[in-house]
Write a protein that holds these residues in place. Structure first.
Motif, PDB file in Angstrom:
ATOM      1  N   UNK A 149       0.836  -1.204   0.000  1.00 38.98           N
ATOM      2  CA  UNK A 149       0.000   0.000   0.000  1.00 38.98           C
ATOM      3  C   UNK A 149       0.873   1.256   0.000  1.00 38.98           C
ATOM      4  N   UNK A 150       1.936   1.246   0.803  1.00 39.66           N
ATOM      5  CA  UNK A 150       2.821   2.424   0.859  1.00 39.66           C
ATOM      6  C   UNK A 150       3.479   2.653  -0.502  1.00 39.66           C
ATOM      7  N   UNK A 165      -0.901  10.171   4.536  1.00 36.20           N
ATOM      8  CA  UNK A 165      -0.777   9.544   5.851  1.00 36.20           C
ATOM      9  C   UNK A 165      -1.387   8.149   5.748  1.00 36.20           C
ATOM     10  N   UNK A 166      -0.658   7.131   6.224  1.00 40.77           N
ATOM     11  CA  UNK A 166      -1.160   5.754   6.193  1.00 40.77           C
ATOM     12  C   UNK A 166      -1.333   5.293   7.635  1.00 40.77           C
ATOM     13  N   UNK A 167      -2.573   4.965   8.004  1.00 36.84           N
ATOM     14  CA  UNK A 167      -2.815   4.456   9.360  1.00 36.84           C
ATOM     15  C   UNK A 167      -2.851   2.936   9.316  1.00 36.84           C
ATOM     16  N   UNK A 168      -1.988   2.310  10.103  1.00 36.50           N
ATOM     17  CA  UNK A 168      -1.941   0.842  10.144  1.00 36.50           C
ATOM     18  C   UNK A 168      -2.379   0.358  11.523  1.00 36.50           C
ATOM     19  N   UNK A 217       3.661   9.478   5.633  1.00 35.98           N
ATOM     20  CA  UNK A 217       3.664   9.367   7.095  1.00 35.98           C
ATOM     21  C   UNK A 217       2.951   8.063   7.461  1.00 35.98           C
ATOM     22  N   UNK A 218       3.635   7.158   8.145  1.00 37.00           N
ATOM     23  CA  UNK A 218       2.993   5.910   8.582  1.00 37.00           C
ATOM     24  C   UNK A 218       2.733   6.018  10.081  1.00 37.00           C
ATOM     25  N   UNK A 266      -5.516  10.918   3.906  1.00 37.97           N
ATOM     26  CA  UNK A 266      -5.282   9.752   4.780  1.00 37.97           C
ATOM     27  C   UNK A 266      -5.818   8.472   4.156  1.00 37.97           C
ATOM     28  N   UNK A 267      -5.079   7.391   4.339  1.00 41.14           N
ATOM     29  CA  UNK A 267      -5.576   6.048   3.998  1.00 41.14           C
ATOM     30  C   UNK A 267      -5.527   5.208   5.268  1.00 41.14           C
ATOM     31  N   UNK A 268      -6.678   4.625   5.632  1.00 36.56           N
ATOM     32  CA  UNK A 268      -6.714   3.737   6.803  1.00 36.56           C
ATOM     33  C   UNK A 268      -6.772   2.305   6.272  1.00 36.56           C
ATOM     34  N   UNK A 269      -5.733   1.525   6.531  1.00 36.71           N
ATOM     35  CA  UNK A 269      -5.693   0.175   5.944  1.00 36.71           C
ATOM     36  C   UNK A 269      -6.633  -0.811   6.637  1.00 36.71           C
ATOM     37  N   UNK A 270      -6.851  -0.629   7.918  1.00 40.89           N
ATOM     38  CA  UNK A 270      -7.839  -1.428   8.651  1.00 40.89           C
ATOM     39  C   UNK A 270      -7.712  -2.928   8.433  1.00 40.89           C
ATOM     40  N   UNK A 271      -8.855  -3.577   8.250  1.00 39.89           N
ATOM     41  CA  UNK A 271      -8.891  -5.043   8.238  1.00 39.89           C
ATOM     42  C   UNK A 271      -8.324  -5.674   6.974  1.00 39.89           C
ATOM     43  N   UNK A 272      -8.002  -4.854   5.981  1.00 41.31           N
ATOM     44  CA  UNK A 272      -7.306  -5.402   4.799  1.00 41.31           C
ATOM     45  C   UNK A 272      -6.020  -6.086   5.263  1.00 41.31           C
ATOM     46  N   UNK A 273      -5.426  -5.542   6.344  1.00 39.30           N
ATOM     47  CA  UNK A 273      -4.182  -6.119   6.871  1.00 39.30           C
ATOM     48  C   UNK A 273      -4.394  -7.499   7.493  1.00 39.30           C
ATOM     49  N   UNK A 274      -5.630  -7.818   7.846  1.00 36.83           N
ATOM     50  CA  UNK A 274      -5.882  -9.098   8.519  1.00 36.83           C
ATOM     51  C   UNK A 274      -6.452 -10.158   7.593  1.00 36.83           C
TER      52      UNK A 274
END
Ligand code: F6P
Length: 341
Positions: A149-150, A165-168, A217-218, A266-274
């Motif tokens: 994603x980054x 900004x990427x929120x993980x 920004x992560x 801003x991008x919030x990655x949320x549950x895509x990470x899981x």
């Protein structure tokens, strides 16, 4: 020997790989029988049991999620929790449990083990914050997703010369933020372990624009500004007392816009990470954990969890490793300071 398996807490890629490995080794090598407890501790409390044999685990190695279902049920918060779990075990002639979970699920397992329930733990979580093991499975996959994603955000940020900004994820620890931030070449990495100075963040952002690059920004969801507060999605608590986080990314983008007069998103990655299929490393680690968990049951070595130390799988007393989450060492974070700004 009959073993019940459960998966508790937030899911992560690799849970099915553990389940398959446990069942394959247990059935093929030792002739054990298995049942699955549905939805974490909830299944153990309310007798929600499913068959678990070779047929049920066929083809699940690459599948994300968990065929057993999961929940954030805390058995110690339910009346007669221990007795109800013992009743479920007795009703199905279960001799021992294999409990696959993170800090919360394993914390409950530790107490249940003290109260006489025979169990072996397997650490999981994308957050990599379980004490006693170098890595948990699920983490490598999440870092891969966040890094991809980054990489993608770099190109769009540069086309528009704006901050992204990427929120993980990472409630108490910034392992995903640090690993993905470093792998993805972020200019600012913010962790829960290290309250940040928003003026410093804006100075790094401006420095990046000066050399004609767009800042990335992560931020871990649990990152907090100095003299500020953790940003919550809402105030409700789960059975382990956790609040629902998210919002730090949006807050950062607004502050950066106001303080620097430049554009930010801003991008919030949320549950895509899981979600989704586990990486090769997570399949490997999950499979090894499963094999060693069955060995521990065979040896009658209960009240332990399997863990990765270096390249070895070892057993660690659940009692020894519970209590606090595993956080990022400040010295490790400092290693990367040269890349900030
Ligand atoms: O526990 C792992 C985790 O991924 C945390 O990083 C995150 O805060 C949480 O799960 C989100 O959980 P839920 O799916 O219950 O909202």
């Amino acid at each position: 020997m009959k073993i019940a398996v459960l998966t508790g807490g937030g899911d992560c890629p690799g849970l099915n790989a553990v389940i398959r490995s446990v069942v394959r080794k247990g059935v093929q090598e030792y002739g054990y029988e298995f049942v699955g407890l549905r939805d974490g501790w909830l299944g153990a409390l309310s007798d929600k049991v499913m068959p678990l044999g070779i047929a049920e685990v066929r083809g699940i190695l690459p599948r994300g999620g968990t065929i057993l279902g999961s929940s954030r049920t805390n058995p110690l918060k339910h009346e007669d929790g221990v007795r109800r779990i013992q009743d479920t075990m007795a009703a199905h002639q279960v001799d021992a449990l294999i409990v696959i979970g993170g800090e919360d699920t394993l914390g409950a397992a530790t107490e249940l083990s003290r109260q006489g329930i025979k169990l072996v733990g397997v650490p999981k979580t994308i957050d990599n914050d379980v004490r006693g093991t170098d890595y948990t499975f699920g983490f490598d996959t999440a870092v891969g997703i966040a890094t991809e994603a980054i990489d993608r955000l770099h190109t769009t940020a540069e086309s528009h010369m704006r901050t992204l900004v990427v929120e993980v994820m990472g409630r108490h620890s910034g392992w995903i933020a640090l690993h993905a931030g470093v792998a993805g070449g972020a200019n600012v990495i913010l962790l829960p372990e290290r309250p940040f100075d928003i003026d410093q963040v804006c100075a790094w952002v401006k420095d990046r624009f000066k050399i004609n690059y767009a800042p990335i920004v992560v931020a871990a969801e649990g990152a907090v500004p100095k003299d500020g507060q953790m940003i919550l999605k809402d105030r409700s608590l789960d059975e382990y007392g956790h609040v629902h986080l998210s919002g730090i990314g949006e807050w950062l983008a607004q502050e950066i816009e106001q303080r620097t007069g430049t554009d930010a998103r801003t991008t919030v990655l949320g549950h895509i990470q899981r979600g989704g299929t586990p990486s090769a490393f997570d399949r490997w680690l999950a499979t090894r954990f499963g094999l060693h968990a069955v060995e521990a049951v065979k040896d009658g070595d209960f009240g332990v969890m399997v863990a990765l130390h270096g390249t070895d799988i070892v057993r660690v007393g659940l009692d020894e490793s519970r209590g606090r989450t595993k956080t990022v060492d400040p010295a490790l974070y400092d290693e990367f300071e040269v890349f900030f700004g």
